[in-house]
Design an enzyme around this catalytic site. Structure first.
Site, PDB file in Angstrom:
ATOM      1  N   GLU A  57      -1.006   1.451  -5.059  1.00 38.47           N
ATOM      2  CA  GLU A  57      -0.724   2.879  -4.845  1.00 38.47           C
ATOM      3  C   GLU A  57      -1.744   3.766  -5.551  1.00 38.47           C
ATOM      4  OE1 GLU A  57      -0.162   3.894  -8.076  1.00 38.47           O
ATOM      5  OE2 GLU A  57       1.638   5.038  -7.581  1.00 38.47           O
ATOM      6  N   TRP A  58      -2.895   3.166  -5.802  1.00 37.09           N
ATOM      7  CA  TRP A  58      -4.118   3.893  -6.190  1.00 37.09           C
ATOM      8  C   TRP A  58      -3.979   4.683  -7.488  1.00 37.09           C
ATOM      9  CZ3 TRP A  58      -2.457   6.529  -1.281  1.00 37.09           C
ATOM     10  CH2 TRP A  58      -2.512   5.663  -0.187  1.00 37.09           C
ATOM     11  N   GLY A  59      -3.101   4.244  -8.384  1.00 34.86           N
ATOM     12  CA  GLY A  59      -2.984   4.913  -9.687  1.00 34.86           C
ATOM     13  C   GLY A  59      -2.179   6.196  -9.657  1.00 34.86           C
ATOM     14  N   ALA A 113       1.224   8.862  -9.123  1.00 37.91           N
ATOM     15  CA  ALA A 113       2.595   8.996  -9.642  1.00 37.91           C
ATOM     16  C   ALA A 113       2.758   8.309 -10.997  1.00 37.91           C
ATOM     17  CB  ALA A 113       3.602   8.449  -8.624  1.00 37.91           C
ATOM     18  N   ASP A 160     -10.021   3.429  -3.308  1.00 36.02           N
ATOM     19  CA  ASP A 160     -10.720   2.208  -2.877  1.00 36.02           C
ATOM     20  C   ASP A 160     -12.098   2.042  -3.500  1.00 36.02           C
ATOM     21  OD1 ASP A 160      -8.525   1.972  -1.349  1.00 36.02           O
ATOM     22  OD2 ASP A 160      -9.586   1.787   0.561  1.00 36.02           O
ATOM     23  N   ASP A 172       0.826  -1.200   0.000  1.00 34.91           N
ATOM     24  CA  ASP A 172       0.000   0.000   0.000  1.00 34.91           C
ATOM     25  C   ASP A 172       0.872   1.268   0.000  1.00 34.91           C
ATOM     26  OD1 ASP A 172      -2.394   1.410   0.102  1.00 34.91           O
ATOM     27  OD2 ASP A 172      -3.253   0.132   1.645  1.00 34.91           O
TER      28      ASP A 172
HETATM   29  C1  GAL Z   1      -6.197   1.141   1.420  1.00 37.24           C
HETATM   30  C2  GAL Z   1      -6.300   0.071   0.354  1.00 37.24           C
HETATM   31  C3  GAL Z   1      -7.392  -0.869   0.751  1.00 37.24           C
HETATM   32  C4  GAL Z   1      -7.066  -1.480   2.088  1.00 37.24           C
HETATM   33  C5  GAL Z   1      -6.834  -0.398   3.119  1.00 37.24           C
HETATM   34  C6  GAL Z   1      -6.325  -0.957   4.442  1.00 37.24           C
HETATM   35  O1  GAL Z   1      -5.211   2.045   1.088  1.00 37.24           O
HETATM   36  O2  GAL Z   1      -6.549   0.675  -0.875  1.00 37.24           O
HETATM   37  O3  GAL Z   1      -7.571  -1.867  -0.239  1.00 37.24           O
HETATM   38  O4  GAL Z   1      -5.940  -2.287   1.960  1.00 37.24           O
HETATM   39  O5  GAL Z   1      -5.879   0.535   2.655  1.00 37.24           O
HETATM   40  O6  GAL Z   1      -6.116   0.049   5.379  1.00 37.24           O
END
Ligand code: GAL
Length: 507
Positions: free
Chosen positions: A288-290, A292, A310, A217
């Site tokens: 890393e959510w897409g 950078a 998420d 993450d």
């Molecule tokens: C977010 C991640 C989620 C989950 C969560 C846990 O950043 O995108 O899928 O893992 O953290 O805290």
């Protein structure tokens, strides 16, 4: 590890194409029309009517590769080959299939939850159809500190009385694999100790615990690791996103920016290298959510990468992610999968919404990680998760690229719209061409599949069709058909081959 190495030996040759039960010439959308960064995947090889000499040369080349480079065979067919020896990332050629604790349980986890999930994967027949990873998400460790002498992360003794190794042993004894979670920052997203600066120690610890998968993450990045500017992640209705492009330049990296040297890319490469140094293959999944500009460097870093923030079990959010990911699909092939996030099937979506969510995630070749409580999941939801045709498409051993939109529908093609994403999708596979007709409206709509519009089918007039949700053989269809699709549902078909005399419009 780089993308070219990873794909070495992956291209089918003529001999192998003869083994593919079904194959058609693949048309593709014009990538220059992409709204977002979309480097094209390497061209596919389509061979029909291979000659004796082509086969002979191909066989010779293959044998040479096997001898000289230490390749070995997988399964029964001659190909696909594994990556070269010395290239350690030997897991993750296909999208991962499994279960993860986060969507159903968040931090409310303990060993029992994972052993129960593992047993339910078996009882429900999900293991038999390929779901293999049982993944621990956030909150497994002692929150505040590392071990005072070894510096290792410490499994929470209340939640995991036998340590993570104890849980791993039980999961392995059930014939399944186990995944763990950390963050490329000081703390995980839920505020537990994380791995930045401890990559080698943590990778070794997980390898010693017999971990098979890491979700990594992006929370709590200290200031000295902050990037100099941000990439565009065009999500959440925002005034400064116009047709998928961020328009407010404040803090944004300029057009043409090289994200491969960003500190984010470096943080994720550090963990890649630490994992590759271990004796145990550990699948590396970036979360890393897409950010950078991950599309520029994900393929050389891990085998899957989250492309958005998420997911949650709400229909608008699922549409939003679907829309966004539909623009990133040229980066997807064997060994590299854009992760549209864990499944919400079983978490309150309607059956029609669940079918669309699953069908489109499978078609995009996203990893498919079940995110619901397997003790309460409904039979009809399990049936969706086990759909033979969609899983076969997602897990195709011979064809790497995903399905893509061939027509948007409500909107003009290439429109970025979180409420009305692309509705008409197709993709080649070794069993046939998958065609999905998605209805984003609340009420039913008649949708039309026309062979002349579907890139993979343009060359033929009569095609044999199987209905994907029931497995019903529809037969030989002339030109295409109309079908009424329920609100939020997706009609799904596998076009299995050309045929001789077709009926018109009847499915
Ligand atoms: C977010 C991640 C989620 C989950 C969560 C846990 O950043 O995108 O899928 O893992 O953290 O805290």
């Amino acid at each position: 590890m780089d993308a070219s190495k990873r794909k070495a030996g992956e291209t089918l040759d003529s001999a192998d194409m003869e083994k593919v039960p079904y194959h058609v010439t693949h048309g593709s959308m014009d990538p220059s029309k992409s709204l977002l960064d979309k480097p094209s995947p390497p061209p596919r090889h389509h061979v029909r009517g291979a000659t004796f000499w082509t086969l002979l040369v191909a066989t010779f080349l293959l044998l040479t590769m096997v001898l000289l480079r230490g390749y070995y065979q997988l399964g029964l067919g001659l190909l696909p080959l594994s990556p070269p020896v010395g290239f350690n990332q030997t897991v993750g050629r296909l999208p991962a299939l499994g279960w993860n604790s986060w969507n159903a349980f968040h931090c409310n986890i303990n060993e029992d939850k994972f052993i129960t999930a593992a047993k339910r994967l078996i009882e429900l027949g999900l293991k038999d159809v390929g779901y293999e990873y049982v993944n621990i998400d956030d909150c497994w460790q002692v929150r505040e500190y590392r071990h005072p002498t070894t510096n290792q992360l410490i499994p929470d003794p209340g939640r995991f009385p036998n340590g993570i190794k104890g849980t791993a042993d039980k999961v392995h004894a059930l014939g399944l694999k186990i995944g763990i979670y950390s963050s490329a920052g000081d703390w995980t997203c839920a505020g537990y100790r994380a791995s930045l600066g401890y990559e080698e120690l943590d990778a070794k610890t997980w390898s010693d615990w017999d971990i098979d998968y890491l979700k990594y993450d992006n929370c709590y990045v200290p200031n000295n690791w902050a990037d100099e500017c941000r990439g565009c992640v065009p999500e959440y209705p925002r005034g400064d996103v116009v047709n998928g492009t961020c328009t407010n330049p404040t803090g944004m990296c300029p057009p043409g920016y090289n994200y491969t040297t960003s500190k984010t890319a470096l943080r994720f490469r550090r963990m890649r290298d630490a994992l590759l140094a271990q004796p145990r293959p550990i699948l590396y999944s970036l979360c890393e959510w897409g950010e950078a500009g991950v599309q520029q460097w994900a393929n050389e870093t891990g085998v899957s990468w989250r492309m958005s923030g998420d997911i949650n079990p709400s229909w608008p959010r699922i549409l939003e992610i679907l829309n966004q990911n539909s623009f990133y699909l040229n980066n997807v092939d064997f060994w590299g999968h854009s992760d549209a996030d864990m499944l919400e099937v079983g978490n309150g979506l309607s059956i029609h919404q669940s079918r669309s969510h699953f069908a489109l995630w499978a078609a995009m070749k996203s990893p498919l990680l079940i995110g619901c409580d397997l003790e309460t999941v409904k039979g009809e939801e399990v049936a969706i998760l086990k759909n033979e045709y969609l899983l076969a498409f997602n897990q195709d051993e011979y064809v790497g690229p995903p399905a893509k939109p061939y027509k948007w529908g409500t909107n003009p093609d290439w429109t970025f719209n979180a409420s009305f994403p692309a509705e008409f999708w197709s993709g080649d596979s070794s069993r046939g061409v998958l065609v999905l007709l998605f209805n984003p409206y609340e009420t039913s709509r008649v949708k039309q599949a026309l062979w002349e519009e579907i890139p993979e089918l343009k060359g033929g007039r009569y095609w044999d069709v199987v209905e994907v949700w029931t497995g019903r053989e529809i037969g030989c269809i002339d030109g295409g058909f109309d079908i009424e699709v329920e609100g939020h549902d997706t009609a799904a078909f596998l076009v299995t081959g050309e045929c001789v005399v077709g009926k018109r419009g009847e499915v």
